[in-house]
Design a protein around this motif. Structure first.
Motif, PDB file in Angstrom:
ATOM      1  N   LYS A   1      -4.498  -8.020  -4.183  1.00  0.00           N
ATOM      2  CA  LYS A   1      -5.865  -7.879  -3.667  1.00  0.00           C
ATOM      3  C   LYS A   1      -5.869  -7.452  -2.194  1.00  0.00           C
ATOM      4  O   LYS A   1      -6.752  -6.747  -1.740  1.00  0.00           O
ATOM      5  N   ARG A   2      -4.865  -7.944  -1.436  1.00  0.00           N
ATOM      6  CA  ARG A   2      -4.950  -7.715   0.002  1.00  0.00           C
ATOM      7  C   ARG A   2      -3.582  -7.718   0.674  1.00  0.00           C
ATOM      8  O   ARG A   2      -2.725  -8.533   0.352  1.00  0.00           O
ATOM      9  N   ILE A   3      -3.420  -6.787   1.629  1.00  0.00           N
ATOM     10  CA  ILE A   3      -2.177  -6.713   2.407  1.00  0.00           C
ATOM     11  C   ILE A   3      -2.490  -7.233   3.811  1.00  0.00           C
ATOM     12  O   ILE A   3      -3.502  -6.844   4.418  1.00  0.00           O
ATOM     13  N   ILE A   4      -1.631  -8.099   4.334  1.00  0.00           N
ATOM     14  CA  ILE A   4      -1.823  -8.637   5.695  1.00  0.00           C
ATOM     15  C   ILE A   4      -0.600  -8.201   6.516  1.00  0.00           C
ATOM     16  O   ILE A   4       0.534  -8.441   6.120  1.00  0.00           O
ATOM     17  N   VAL A   5      -0.868  -7.520   7.654  1.00  0.00           N
ATOM     18  CA  VAL A   5       0.185  -6.813   8.393  1.00  0.00           C
ATOM     19  C   VAL A   5       0.574  -7.559   9.667  1.00  0.00           C
ATOM     20  O   VAL A   5      -0.253  -7.774  10.549  1.00  0.00           O
ATOM     21  N   PHE A   6       1.856  -7.948   9.770  1.00  0.00           N
ATOM     22  CA  PHE A   6       2.340  -8.674  10.959  1.00  0.00           C
ATOM     23  C   PHE A   6       2.275  -7.821  12.231  1.00  0.00           C
ATOM     24  O   PHE A   6       1.838  -8.275  13.273  1.00  0.00           O
ATOM     25  N   ASP A   7       2.773  -6.599  12.143  1.00  0.00           N
ATOM     26  CA  ASP A   7       2.933  -5.772  13.340  1.00  0.00           C
ATOM     27  C   ASP A   7       1.656  -4.972  13.611  1.00  0.00           C
ATOM     28  O   ASP A   7       1.257  -4.124  12.817  1.00  0.00           O
ATOM     29  N   SER A   8       1.048  -5.215  14.773  1.00  0.00           N
ATOM     30  CA  SER A   8      -0.254  -4.599  15.064  1.00  0.00           C
ATOM     31  C   SER A   8      -0.136  -3.096  15.334  1.00  0.00           C
ATOM     32  O   SER A   8      -1.146  -2.397  15.389  1.00  0.00           O
ATOM     33  N   SER A   9       1.093  -2.585  15.509  1.00  0.00           N
ATOM     34  CA  SER A   9       1.220  -1.138  15.757  1.00  0.00           C
ATOM     35  C   SER A   9       1.296  -0.331  14.458  1.00  0.00           C
ATOM     36  O   SER A   9       1.360   0.894  14.475  1.00  0.00           O
ATOM     37  N   VAL A  10       1.286  -1.010  13.320  1.00  0.00           N
ATOM     38  CA  VAL A  10       1.328  -0.309  12.024  1.00  0.00           C
ATOM     39  C   VAL A  10       0.042   0.494  11.830  1.00  0.00           C
ATOM     40  O   VAL A  10      -1.054  -0.009  12.082  1.00  0.00           O
ATOM     41  N   LYS A  11       0.199   1.766  11.409  1.00  0.00           N
ATOM     42  CA  LYS A  11      -0.989   2.599  11.133  1.00  0.00           C
ATOM     43  C   LYS A  11      -1.381   2.413   9.669  1.00  0.00           C
ATOM     44  O   LYS A  11      -0.575   2.633   8.771  1.00  0.00           O
ATOM     45  N   LEU A  12      -2.629   2.022   9.461  1.00  0.00           N
ATOM     46  CA  LEU A  12      -3.105   1.830   8.090  1.00  0.00           C
ATOM     47  C   LEU A  12      -3.411   3.178   7.445  1.00  0.00           C
ATOM     48  O   LEU A  12      -3.739   4.148   8.130  1.00  0.00           O
ATOM     49  N   ALA A  13      -3.292   3.217   6.115  1.00  0.00           N
ATOM     50  CA  ALA A  13      -3.566   4.452   5.373  1.00  0.00           C
ATOM     51  C   ALA A  13      -5.037   4.820   5.537  1.00  0.00           C
ATOM     52  O   ALA A  13      -5.896   3.937   5.651  1.00  0.00           O
ATOM     53  N   PRO A  14      -5.357   6.136   5.548  1.00  0.00           N
ATOM     54  CA  PRO A  14      -6.759   6.552   5.665  1.00  0.00           C
ATOM     55  C   PRO A  14      -7.586   5.894   4.551  1.00  0.00           C
ATOM     56  O   PRO A  14      -7.155   5.846   3.402  1.00  0.00           O
ATOM     57  N   GLY A  15      -8.724   5.364   4.944  1.00  0.00           N
ATOM     58  CA  GLY A  15      -9.614   4.766   3.938  1.00  0.00           C
ATOM     59  C   GLY A  15      -9.238   3.343   3.552  1.00  0.00           C
ATOM     60  O   GLY A  15      -9.892   2.730   2.710  1.00  0.00           O
ATOM     61  N   ASP A  16      -8.182   2.781   4.179  1.00  0.00           N
ATOM     62  CA  ASP A  16      -7.812   1.390   3.864  1.00  0.00           C
ATOM     63  C   ASP A  16      -8.663   0.458   4.716  1.00  0.00           C
ATOM     64  O   ASP A  16      -8.414   0.255   5.898  1.00  0.00           O
ATOM     65  N   THR A  17      -9.715  -0.111   4.117  1.00  0.00           N
ATOM     66  CA  THR A  17     -10.596  -1.012   4.869  1.00  0.00           C
ATOM     67  C   THR A  17     -10.341  -2.461   4.452  1.00  0.00           C
ATOM     68  O   THR A  17     -10.962  -3.389   4.959  1.00  0.00           O
ATOM     69  N   ASN A  18      -9.394  -2.615   3.536  1.00  0.00           N
ATOM     70  CA  ASN A  18      -9.175  -3.930   2.928  1.00  0.00           C
ATOM     71  C   ASN A  18      -8.048  -4.717   3.604  1.00  0.00           C
ATOM     72  O   ASN A  18      -8.070  -5.933   3.667  1.00  0.00           O
ATOM     73  N   SER A  19      -7.045  -3.985   4.118  1.00  0.00           N
ATOM     74  CA  SER A  19      -5.903  -4.678   4.727  1.00  0.00           C
ATOM     75  C   SER A  19      -6.319  -5.332   6.038  1.00  0.00           C
ATOM     76  O   SER A  19      -7.248  -4.875   6.705  1.00  0.00           O
ATOM     77  N   LEU A  20      -5.593  -6.393   6.382  1.00  0.00           N
ATOM     78  CA  LEU A  20      -5.911  -7.166   7.598  1.00  0.00           C
ATOM     79  C   LEU A  20      -4.695  -7.193   8.507  1.00  0.00           C
ATOM     80  O   LEU A  20      -3.574  -7.351   8.026  1.00  0.00           O
ATOM     81  N   TYR A  21      -4.914  -7.064   9.809  1.00  0.00           N
ATOM     82  CA  TYR A  21      -3.816  -7.342  10.742  1.00  0.00           C
ATOM     83  C   TYR A  21      -3.683  -8.858  10.878  1.00  0.00           C
ATOM     84  O   TYR A  21      -4.658  -9.595  10.707  1.00  0.00           O
ATOM     85  N   TYR A  22      -2.474  -9.309  11.209  1.00  0.00           N
ATOM     86  CA  TYR A  22      -2.193 -10.757  11.231  1.00  0.00           C
ATOM     87  C   TYR A  22      -3.120 -11.510  12.179  1.00  0.00           C
ATOM     88  O   TYR A  22      -3.580 -12.602  11.869  1.00  0.00           O
ATOM     89  N   GLU A  23      -3.405 -10.875  13.357  1.00  0.00           N
ATOM     90  CA  GLU A  23      -4.287 -11.608  14.301  1.00  0.00           C
ATOM     91  C   GLU A  23      -5.694 -11.803  13.736  1.00  0.00           C
ATOM     92  O   GLU A  23      -6.336 -12.818  13.999  1.00  0.00           O
ATOM     93  N   ASP A  24      -6.158 -10.830  12.930  1.00  0.00           N
ATOM     94  CA  ASP A  24      -7.483 -10.980  12.299  1.00  0.00           C
ATOM     95  C   ASP A  24      -7.425 -12.033  11.185  1.00  0.00           C
ATOM     96  O   ASP A  24      -8.384 -12.782  10.974  1.00  0.00           O
TER      97      ASP A  24
END
Length: 601
Positions: free
Chosen positions: A133-156
């Motif tokens: 359902k959801r990807i949560i990304v540790f590294d804030s410098s990761v570029k999300l795929a175009p149109g990806d509004t579902n993934s969350l950065y770890y700080e969020d």
């Protein structure tokens, strides 16, 4: 109240240690190590617990962690334990197919990823995997795929845990946790086929802690521990949890290839590693001795001889070294040994657990001769790591130490090691038939490893299912030959071919740098690596070295022919597991032509 021990471990340590440093990680932008106090660690863990509740994670739900070693891996683990969730780690180098298989098999809804590579793989898999359902990304410098509004950065994600009203639910879940809860599912990368999810309950870790208290008596608050193997590997995972329990400082090495640099920055007192680390140290020292001449060379060789006599011939065998030997050892300890340890970055060394493959005896002798406390051990994912281990001053070269307290051992058919105890897995996730094969009705686990006991020490002989039978009916243990060969400074990787064949042959990945140096020193002209490896002089060099190394093997066990490969075995081609073990069936397929050529009349 019988809550699971790990669910409150970090909070309890924070009450005890407060502002003391618990973790350090390397900031690559500034080349400095950033400390994290126990209080900060505890606060992060509590936030993760609340954020997981905010996302709707249920008790005993599986969540995935697909990352290289980062502090966030530990925050996520312990935050999950606080709300009775199960963490499923994936190797940072896993392929799309492996990730897809694990996410489906464990029905993972939430996946935590480390850097760009892991995010890219996960986001491609998300389209195929209906559970995720959801990807949560540790590294804030990761570029999300175009149109990806579902993934969350770890700080969020952590910001969801700012809602203190959720703490009541967290406390309720922690109180309901028990040692019978599932803590992790660890997927073994399998040298023989499909991954299996090993279930480790909280009770397994608790029993492992108890067993280690009785053995690793010098580990404590004063220790600085380097995390070098992946947290996904049971060896590093169980060891790290145990080090946190002992109040050590953990220094988290992000990139395995940087270890030579980071170990000198941290100068740890302990670090668990695989034998390959020490093989490279040994090869480096031999290289140095080879380049040296005169008195310096004589002293270095004598230092190794004196160290072996003092530490192995005398101390290991419970005898007191004579006064003259003691004096010489003391001299070398202050000069040559201490310089060597300083050069590696381990002059503060307490002890160094080593397991995961056979340790070549020459390497083990060398490490003990120069006074490095390598602790050899044996364990499996299914046994929550340690089954047996040596200890400082209580070891035997070639052995994997004494059985851990609380474990029972007996030998089955073909001298197979069978184990029973609290640290043993209760089975493989959703794989009843395989579980029944591995675990007997009365709880004995089939390790698949053969061995024997002598004077209270366990020795391994071979992997039972890895035994090869030649077409002449002779049994060959490939690991024994490979372990012997890989000590050579010209050999990086080797795979023995012998099953159903007339004689033993080998696929060899050379240490390319060494071969190039040899060519330069001997004025051998070549166009590329492939061309160089086919030169008569190079073939002759390897033939000679193999002959020397295999003298002790029976005639039928000796390598008769070999092929030098211009490219290393790779994970991309499926030839290596995530723990860098060779997948023999894949090599047989990928190198079919080369293998057939070795058996042509």
């Amino acid at each position: 109240m019988n809550t699971s021990y790990l669910s409150l471990l970090i909070q309890r340590q924070a009450q005890k240690y407060g502002e003391r440093v618990a973790l350090k990680y390397r900031d690559y932008a500034t080349s400095t190590w950033i400390p994290v106090s126990w209080n900060q660690f505890s606060e992060k863990v509590s936030k993760v617990s609340r954020a997981l509740v905010a996302l709707g994670v249920q008790a005993q739900e599986n969540i995935g962690v697909f990352s290289q070693n980062k502090p966030e891996c530990l925050y996520t683990d312990f935050g999950a334990f606080g709300v009775r969730a199960v963490t499923v780690p994936l190797y940072a180098t896993s392929s799309e197919a492996q990730v897809h298989y694990i996410l489906q098999d464990a029905a993972i809804r939430f996946l935590f990823v480390g850097e760009q590579y892991q995010y890219d793989v996960a986001s491609r898999v998300q389209n195929l995997c209906h559970t995720l359902k959801r990807i949560i990304v540790f590294d804030s410098s990761v570029k999300l795929a175009p149109g990806d509004t579902n993934s969350l950065y770890y700080e969020d994600f952590l910001a969801l845990g700012d809602n203190m009203e959720l703490q009541q639910q967290v406390d309720k879940l922690t109180a309901e946790s028990s040692p019978q809860d599932l803590a992790n599912i660890l997927y073994t990368s399998g040298t023989t086929g499909e991954s299996k999810g090993v279930m480790l309950h909280h009770s397994c870790y608790e029993a492992a802690f108890k067993a280690h208290h009785g053995r690793l008596t010098t580990l404590g608050e004063q220790d600085v521990v380097m995390n070098f193997l992946p947290f996904t590997h049971i060896f590093e995972r169980a060891w790290s949890y145990y080090c946190l329990d002992r109040g050590c400082v953990l220094c988290i090495n992000l990139r395995p290839q940087d270890i030579q640099k980071t170990i000198k920055e941290v100068r740890p007192t302990a670090m668990c590693s695989v034998p390959r680390f020490w093989e490279k140290v040994y090869a480096g020292v031999l290289e140095k001795i080879n380049e040296t001449t005169g008195l310096k060379k004589m002293l270095m060789l004598d230092a190794l001889k004196v160290g072996k006599a003092h530490n192995i011939d005398y101390l290991m065998n419970g005898k007191t070294p004579p006064a003259m030997l003691r004096a010489k050892y003391k001299f070398y300890d202050k000069t040559i040994y201490s310089l060597l340890k300083k050069t590696i970055g381990i002059e503060n060394g307490n002890f160094f657990p080593t397991a995961g493959a056979a340790i070549p005896e020459k390497v083990e002798e060398f490490v003990h001769s120069v006074g490095i406390n390598m602790v050899a051990g044996y364990g499996l994912t299914e046994t929550t790591a340690t089954v047996s281990c040596g200890w400082i001053g209580d070891y035997r070269i070639g052995s994997v130490g004494r059985l851990m307290p609380g474990l029972e051992l007996k030998f089955g058919e073909d001298n197979e090691i069978l184990l029973r105890g609290e640290t043993i897995t209760k089975g493989y996730y959703k794989k009843e038939a395989i579980t029944r094969n591995a675990l007997t009705e009365d709880g004995w686990f089939h390790t698949g490893d053969a061995g024997y006991m002598k004077d209270g020490f366990l020795y391994l002989t071979e992997r039972i299912k890895d035994l090869f039978k030649t077409s002449n009916g002779k049994y060959i243990a490939p690991q024994a030959i490979e372990t012997k060969m890989v000590v050579d400074r010209y050999i990086d990787q080797i795979s023995i071919i012998a099953d159903q064949r007339k004689f033993v042959s080998a696929l060899i990945v050379p240490e390319y740098q060494q071969v190039e140096n040899y060519a330069k020193d001997h004025h051998i002209a070549y166009t590329d690596m492939k061309d160089l490896l086919q030169k008569t002089e190079i073939q002759e060099l390897f033939r000679m070295r193999i002959e020397t190394l295999q003298q002790e093997f029976a005639h039928y066990e000796q390598i008769k022919r070999f092929t030098l490969l211009p490219e290393p075995f790779s994970m991309e081609r499926g030839e290596l597991t995530n723990t860098l073990k060779i997948k023999r069936p894949v090599l047989l397929k990928n190198y079919a032509a080369e293998i057939e050529k070795m058996y042509e009349e």
